[in-house]
Design a protein around this motif. Structure first.
Motif, PDB file in Angstrom:
ATOM      1  N   LYS A   1      59.005  37.725  58.780  1.00  0.00           N
ATOM      2  CA  LYS A   1      58.200  36.599  59.242  1.00  0.00           C
ATOM      3  C   LYS A   1      56.905  36.518  58.435  1.00  0.00           C
ATOM      4  O   LYS A   1      56.509  35.454  57.992  1.00  0.00           O
ATOM      5  CB  LYS A   1      57.908  36.710  60.736  1.00  0.00           C
ATOM      6  CG  LYS A   1      57.087  35.552  61.264  1.00  0.00           C
ATOM      7  CD  LYS A   1      57.174  35.463  62.748  1.00  0.00           C
ATOM      8  CE  LYS A   1      56.323  34.376  63.344  1.00  0.00           C
ATOM      9  NZ  LYS A   1      56.309  33.114  62.680  1.00  0.00           N
TER      10      LYS A   1
ATOM     11  N   LYS B   1      58.961  21.469  53.343  1.00  0.00           N
ATOM     12  CA  LYS B   1      59.621  21.136  54.611  1.00  0.00           C
ATOM     13  C   LYS B   1      59.291  22.169  55.694  1.00  0.00           C
ATOM     14  O   LYS B   1      58.975  21.804  56.826  1.00  0.00           O
ATOM     15  CB  LYS B   1      61.131  21.039  54.418  1.00  0.00           C
ATOM     16  CG  LYS B   1      61.863  20.596  55.666  1.00  0.00           C
ATOM     17  CD  LYS B   1      63.331  20.404  55.422  1.00  0.00           C
ATOM     18  CE  LYS B   1      64.015  19.889  56.690  1.00  0.00           C
ATOM     19  NZ  LYS B   1      65.434  19.649  56.457  1.00  0.00           N
ATOM     20  N   GLN B   2      59.335  23.450  55.348  1.00  0.00           N
ATOM     21  CA  GLN B   2      58.985  24.494  56.309  1.00  0.00           C
ATOM     22  C   GLN B   2      57.522  24.371  56.746  1.00  0.00           C
ATOM     23  O   GLN B   2      57.208  24.562  57.924  1.00  0.00           O
ATOM     24  CB  GLN B   2      59.231  25.882  55.712  1.00  0.00           C
ATOM     25  CG  GLN B   2      60.692  26.223  55.539  1.00  0.00           C
ATOM     26  CD  GLN B   2      60.884  27.473  54.692  1.00  0.00           C
ATOM     27  OE1 GLN B   2      60.101  27.740  53.766  1.00  0.00           O
ATOM     28  NE2 GLN B   2      61.928  28.231  54.999  1.00  0.00           N
TER      29      GLN B   2
ATOM     30  N   ASN C   1      57.621  35.188  54.977  1.00  0.00           N
ATOM     31  CA  ASN C   1      57.897  33.751  54.969  1.00  0.00           C
ATOM     32  C   ASN C   1      56.650  32.923  55.249  1.00  0.00           C
ATOM     33  O   ASN C   1      56.640  31.734  54.986  1.00  0.00           O
ATOM     34  CB  ASN C   1      58.993  33.400  55.981  1.00  0.00           C
ATOM     35  CG  ASN C   1      60.359  33.861  55.513  1.00  0.00           C
ATOM     36  OD1 ASN C   1      60.590  34.033  54.328  1.00  0.00           O
ATOM     37  ND2 ASN C   1      61.256  34.073  56.446  1.00  0.00           N
ATOM     38  N   ASP C   2      55.621  33.530  55.828  1.00  0.00           N
ATOM     39  CA  ASP C   2      54.380  32.812  56.092  1.00  0.00           C
ATOM     40  C   ASP C   2      53.519  32.662  54.845  1.00  0.00           C
ATOM     41  O   ASP C   2      52.568  31.906  54.831  1.00  0.00           O
ATOM     42  CB  ASP C   2      53.559  33.521  57.180  1.00  0.00           C
ATOM     43  CG  ASP C   2      54.129  33.295  58.570  1.00  0.00           C
ATOM     44  OD1 ASP C   2      54.945  32.361  58.732  1.00  0.00           O
ATOM     45  OD2 ASP C   2      53.768  34.045  59.485  1.00  0.00           O
TER      46      ASP C   2
ATOM     47  N   LYS D   1      57.187  29.614  51.101  1.00  0.00           N
ATOM     48  CA  LYS D   1      57.429  28.539  52.056  1.00  0.00           C
ATOM     49  C   LYS D   1      57.650  27.225  51.324  1.00  0.00           C
ATOM     50  O   LYS D   1      56.938  26.905  50.375  1.00  0.00           O
ATOM     51  CB  LYS D   1      56.224  28.418  52.990  1.00  0.00           C
ATOM     52  CG  LYS D   1      56.439  27.510  54.178  1.00  0.00           C
ATOM     53  CD  LYS D   1      55.231  27.525  55.090  1.00  0.00           C
ATOM     54  CE  LYS D   1      55.241  28.804  55.872  1.00  0.00           C
ATOM     55  NZ  LYS D   1      54.317  28.814  56.987  1.00  0.00           N
ATOM     56  N   THR D   2      58.635  26.463  51.794  1.00  0.00           N
ATOM     57  CA  THR D   2      58.861  25.139  51.212  1.00  0.00           C
ATOM     58  C   THR D   2      57.953  24.128  51.910  1.00  0.00           C
ATOM     59  O   THR D   2      57.413  24.397  52.993  1.00  0.00           O
ATOM     60  CB  THR D   2      60.319  24.688  51.370  1.00  0.00           C
ATOM     61  OG1 THR D   2      60.605  24.526  52.762  1.00  0.00           O
ATOM     62  CG2 THR D   2      61.284  25.673  50.729  1.00  0.00           C
TER      63      THR D   2
ATOM     64  N   GLU E   1      57.285  21.519  59.209  1.00  0.00           N
ATOM     65  CA  GLU E   1      57.842  21.924  60.501  1.00  0.00           C
ATOM     66  C   GLU E   1      56.891  22.859  61.244  1.00  0.00           C
ATOM     67  O   GLU E   1      56.686  22.710  62.452  1.00  0.00           O
ATOM     68  CB  GLU E   1      59.211  22.577  60.299  1.00  0.00           C
ATOM     69  CG  GLU E   1      60.263  21.564  59.883  1.00  0.00           C
ATOM     70  CD  GLU E   1      61.568  22.192  59.409  1.00  0.00           C
ATOM     71  OE1 GLU E   1      61.673  23.434  59.320  1.00  0.00           O
ATOM     72  OE2 GLU E   1      62.494  21.415  59.119  1.00  0.00           O
ATOM     73  N   ASP E   2      56.291  23.813  60.537  1.00  0.00           N
ATOM     74  CA  ASP E   2      55.318  24.723  61.161  1.00  0.00           C
ATOM     75  C   ASP E   2      54.129  23.946  61.708  1.00  0.00           C
ATOM     76  O   ASP E   2      53.664  24.198  62.824  1.00  0.00           O
ATOM     77  CB  ASP E   2      54.829  25.770  60.161  1.00  0.00           C
ATOM     78  CG  ASP E   2      55.883  26.807  59.818  1.00  0.00           C
ATOM     79  OD1 ASP E   2      56.940  26.846  60.491  1.00  0.00           O
ATOM     80  OD2 ASP E   2      55.649  27.575  58.857  1.00  0.00           O
TER      81      ASP E   2
ATOM     82  N   SER F   1      58.724  24.829  46.707  1.00  0.00           N
ATOM     83  CA  SER F   1      57.856  25.826  47.332  1.00  0.00           C
ATOM     84  C   SER F   1      56.419  25.324  47.244  1.00  0.00           C
ATOM     85  O   SER F   1      56.071  24.577  46.321  1.00  0.00           O
ATOM     86  CB  SER F   1      57.991  27.182  46.629  1.00  0.00           C
ATOM     87  OG  SER F   1      57.420  27.127  45.345  1.00  0.00           O
TER      88      SER F   1
ATOM     89  N   ASN G   1      62.056  20.453  49.252  1.00  0.00           N
ATOM     90  CA  ASN G   1      62.610  21.754  48.881  1.00  0.00           C
ATOM     91  C   ASN G   1      61.724  22.546  47.933  1.00  0.00           C
ATOM     92  O   ASN G   1      62.020  23.698  47.625  1.00  0.00           O
ATOM     93  CB  ASN G   1      64.004  21.588  48.272  1.00  0.00           C
ATOM     94  CG  ASN G   1      65.031  21.197  49.320  1.00  0.00           C
ATOM     95  OD1 ASN G   1      64.836  21.414  50.513  1.00  0.00           O
ATOM     96  ND2 ASN G   1      66.125  20.617  48.875  1.00  0.00           N
TER      97      ASN G   1
END
Length: 135
Positions: A11, A23-24, A14-15, A20-21, A27-28, A60, A58
């Motif tokens: 986690k 899109k991510q 990924n933060d 991170k993309t 969403e976050d 990063s 997509n």
């Protein structure tokens, strides 16, 4: 305990902006700010997220450049109103700031505003009101 430590490590990894993309990150941002966004704003932002060019979504965060943003906004704006394009940029700006990604969106050129039509709903060319009878 090992599984918990692996989850926390994954986690945390990924933060990091470089993992991170876009899109991510969107969403976050939407998830973490759900209580402060009106339902219609959140719905509009989800619609924007679902329709942004896939090359931007997509990418990063680390690889996003002003050039990629400008090309993506230009592509997005081909079939959308200037207001919708501004809304997309108004979503991306706080998303990047929230993700601690240093990008100044002030350099992005937006399409011009549409001129409002003159006259009201029932106004004809003569300026007289149509659709209502006078007594």
């Amino acid at each position: 305990e090992l599984a918990a430590a692996q989850y926390i490590t994954k986690k945390h990894r990924n933060d990091q902006p470089e993992n991170k993309t876009v899109k991510q990150a969107i969403e976050d941002y939407l998830e973490d700010n759900a209580s402060s966004l009106s339902p219609s704003t959140a719905r509009g932002y989800r619609t924007i997220r679902n329709n942004l060019p896939i090359t931007l979504l997509n990418a990063s965060l680390e690889s996003v450049s002003i050039s990629l943003l400008q090309r993506s906004i230009n592509e997005y704006g081909k079939t959308r109103s200037p207001k919708t394009v501004r809304n997309a940029v108004n979503l991306l700006s706080p998303v990047f700031k929230y993700a601690k990604f240093d990008s100044d969106l002030k350099d992005i050129l937006l399409p011009g505003r549409e001129k409002p039509e003159t006259g009201g709903k029932f106004s004809g060319k003569s300026g007289k009101t149509e659709g209502f009878s006078t007594f």
